[in-house]
Design a protein around this motif. Sequence first.
Motif, PDB file in Angstrom:
ATOM      1  N   ASN A  66      64.682  69.928  75.745  1.00  0.00           N
ATOM      2  CA  ASN A  66      64.186  70.257  73.936  1.00  0.00           C
ATOM      3  C   ASN A  66      65.062  69.028  73.381  1.00  0.00           C
ATOM      4  O   ASN A  66      64.233  68.841  72.631  1.00  0.00           O
ATOM      5  N   GLY A 127      56.205  76.233  76.210  1.00  0.00           N
ATOM      6  CA  GLY A 127      57.357  75.562  76.119  1.00  0.00           C
ATOM      7  C   GLY A 127      58.764  76.586  77.061  1.00  0.00           C
ATOM      8  O   GLY A 127      59.577  76.620  77.388  1.00  0.00           O
ATOM      9  N   TRP A 145      63.775  79.529  78.816  1.00  0.00           N
ATOM     10  CA  TRP A 145      63.098  78.348  77.898  1.00  0.00           C
ATOM     11  C   TRP A 145      64.312  78.083  76.939  1.00  0.00           C
ATOM     12  O   TRP A 145      65.699  78.726  77.626  1.00  0.00           O
ATOM     13  N   ASP A 147      66.021  76.681  73.491  1.00  0.00           N
ATOM     14  CA  ASP A 147      65.635  76.834  72.275  1.00  0.00           C
ATOM     15  C   ASP A 147      65.342  75.705  71.538  1.00  0.00           C
ATOM     16  O   ASP A 147      65.877  74.120  71.730  1.00  0.00           O
ATOM     17  N   ALA A 148      63.837  75.329  71.268  1.00  0.00           N
ATOM     18  CA  ALA A 148      64.058  73.850  70.864  1.00  0.00           C
ATOM     19  C   ALA A 148      65.061  73.985  69.434  1.00  0.00           C
ATOM     20  O   ALA A 148      64.655  72.524  69.147  1.00  0.00           O
ATOM     21  N   THR A 321      60.402  78.404  69.875  1.00  0.00           N
ATOM     22  CA  THR A 321      60.665  77.567  70.056  1.00  0.00           C
ATOM     23  C   THR A 321      58.873  77.507  70.890  1.00  0.00           C
ATOM     24  O   THR A 321      58.179  76.778  71.313  1.00  0.00           O
ATOM     25  N   HIS A 324      57.015  75.560  67.945  1.00  0.00           N
ATOM     26  CA  HIS A 324      57.791  73.629  68.096  1.00  0.00           C
ATOM     27  C   HIS A 324      56.224  73.242  69.223  1.00  0.00           C
ATOM     28  O   HIS A 324      55.965  72.066  69.057  1.00  0.00           O
ATOM     29  N   TRP A 325      56.030  74.256  70.520  1.00  0.00           N
ATOM     30  CA  TRP A 325      55.481  73.246  71.471  1.00  0.00           C
ATOM     31  C   TRP A 325      53.744  73.315  70.499  1.00  0.00           C
ATOM     32  O   TRP A 325      52.919  72.653  70.966  1.00  0.00           O
ATOM     33  N   CYS A 358      60.615  66.717  76.214  1.00  0.00           N
ATOM     34  CA  CYS A 358      61.622  67.298  77.006  1.00  0.00           C
ATOM     35  C   CYS A 358      63.361  66.771  77.037  1.00  0.00           C
ATOM     36  O   CYS A 358      63.618  67.374  76.510  1.00  0.00           O
TER      37      CYS A 358
END
Length: 781
Positions: A66, A127, A145, A147-148, A321, A324-325, A358
């Motif tokens: 993240n 993500g 994953w 978390d963003a 998440t 975000h991606w 990342c």
Amino acid sequence: MRAPRSLRARWWLLALAALLAGCRAPCGDGEEGPAYLPTLAPELVARDLVWSSPGLDATGSVPIGNGQLGANAWVELSGDLCLYLSRTDSWSEANRLLKVGKLRISADPPLLAAGAPFEQALRLSSGALEIRCGAGDDETRVELWIDAAEPVVRVRATSARPRRFSVANEGWRNEPKRLQGDELASSWTLRDAPASIEIVESADRVLDVDAIDGNAAIAWCHFNADSCVPLVLAHQDLDALPSAKLVEREALRGRAFGACVVASEARRASPQRLESERPTRSFEVAVAAPSLTDASPERWLERARSLLDQATELRDSRERTAEHWREVWGRSWIVASGSADAERLTEAYQLQRWVQQCGGGGPYPIKFNGSIFTVEPAAAGGQPWNADWRRWGGDYWWQNTRLPYHAMLASGDFEQMEPLFDTYRAMLPLCRERARHYHGASGAYFPETVTHFGAYSNGDYGWNRDGHAANEVLCPWWQWAWNQGLELVALMLDRNAHAPSEWFVNERIVPMARGVLAYFDTRFERDAHGVLVITPTQALETHWHGVVDDMPCVAGLRDVCTRLLALPPSLGSAEDRALWRRMLDAAPELPVETRDGRRALAPARVYDKSRQNCETPELYAVWPFRLTGPGRALEAEARAAYELRRDRFENGWPQDGTDAALLGMTDEARRILVAKLANSHPKYRFPATWGPNFDWLPDQCHGSNLMLLAQSLLLQEREGKLVVLPAWPVEWDVRFRLWASNWTRVEVDVVGGRITRLDVWPTSRRADVVIRLPFSESSTP
């Protein structure tokens, strides 16, 4: 101090403004659509990577993260999921960037039986890593994953049959470790320390943690009760400087990092292992991995527990998440086609940007030598050390560290540049005081190789100080290199050109420029005409001896001062503007020489022709300072310098490809780009594991140069003009969205050598577009 939230949100506010304003452009089907809606689906911009076999060991891992917390994830033959957890700020007492630890998620019966089907997909567009083991009544699906918005890893497993799941810490720092010999070089700050100085990293601490929200938990952390900073500062005669105590307090001592793990319906089978209370068809794991400064193990555990207590619901975490991606991939893209090389470029560009996203959002710059995704070195021909090792250690080389951030300009990832600027800004007090103490100069300079707290490496500074004054740095590779600060200011100006902000100019650029230029103003003498005579100096690491007026410093002074003076008159005080004007007037002319019968840019006005490394400093007037190029003064001299350069490279940190693209040398730039695409290490599964080249895996210098080269082939700015496809091979089709100055977004589709879409926002900049022949437009937007 970080940029105001309003500045960091500017990109999306502008996107919304464009949409609401009704800016429109032709779509691929001939109809009109909103210009700011993504015109390519995320799954095209960020294509999934899918494998049909397990990764076996860490060489088969894929990176995920993240920005501040990351993991190398792989699946072994049994179906066990293994994770190397990592952070951008997990500094040890010896200033090594350590792994947080290793986790293993297992099941009984095993997730993967011999001969059973297997699929692993890295979903770049959302993500996540998705894994399918087995089929039918024996199928298990695992989703991972990070978390963003929180330093929390989430894992969800669902099985067609009941299984007893477990998650265990497999850390290796179980006892204090003394670093010696070649392994000590992975600190770099303390490399070659005499045997009388023991360099020891403490063991991780296994912590006793109560259940969290009714779920059993395990936890461990690494705590720096000690620090090498006092030793470093004292050895370099910096410990009595006013800022030294602040550096000692904030850099390493008291830093704590680790992981706290909870699992659904699990019990603690041992101090470092959780397992299902009974066989189950579902299993969820959450791993909080914060890092704190000026802390204690108890405070660290309190923070980790808080993250897990307040953790977002699994579904909401997954959705935010993914969102975000989607935003990342909607910001910019390059999707090339028309040949195998073009397709490979698409993948390489996407994966390098994935790695940057990342592992490039924490409080410190991206580590050029592997980011946070290094693994144990044996697979690349290294020693049998653990995953905490990396070649060239924890320090930052400016020539390497800068490269990812130059590539962030055209991709529109402006906020991600802040850790670089923040880190060097934090160094300023110590660097300013050192300049006065060592050289009697005002202002500040930054060593080429520098710790994150602003000191030299003791090994570079020299352990044996007998007969040496405090200002004698015993590393000839860059003892007299001064261009780093000028490059930093130029990069800040680039950032502001793309994303203008009075706040950024006043709070970032002006103070940094004041320090950097004051150093040149007071450190070097002037000739009878008032022109600086820059010596002692050197031309990067290549020319050490007899150097006067090296090209990097001369070009840097001219570029930086010219652009500072072009800022709106309201920015910068009268004193600052007087300094900018004084330094521009005092800057030497760009050095030029006659070589092999041709007039060419020179490494310096005066220099010994002996070479100690393989850079081409004469081309710094092309990049990073962009003082010459097609249609500009000294274009012929720049091309001659390129064609006559001594050392030629396709891989690693050298900038041959970017220089060729900026000089309009299409065939040469394409040749280098194709060579770069073949640099993936054959023993590693993830295609963007570049290198090691000059540095380490995955080589962020190489990947960032690849991104920068691709961008330069597609879009350049020259004298206020937007040059589209300035060096792009006509045989390759491409769709791209990239960013230029003043929040300008350029989106182009090319098919068969013809531009089928050209969308520029704001539309007022459409008049600035210049299209390189033989490309042409099939229609006018």
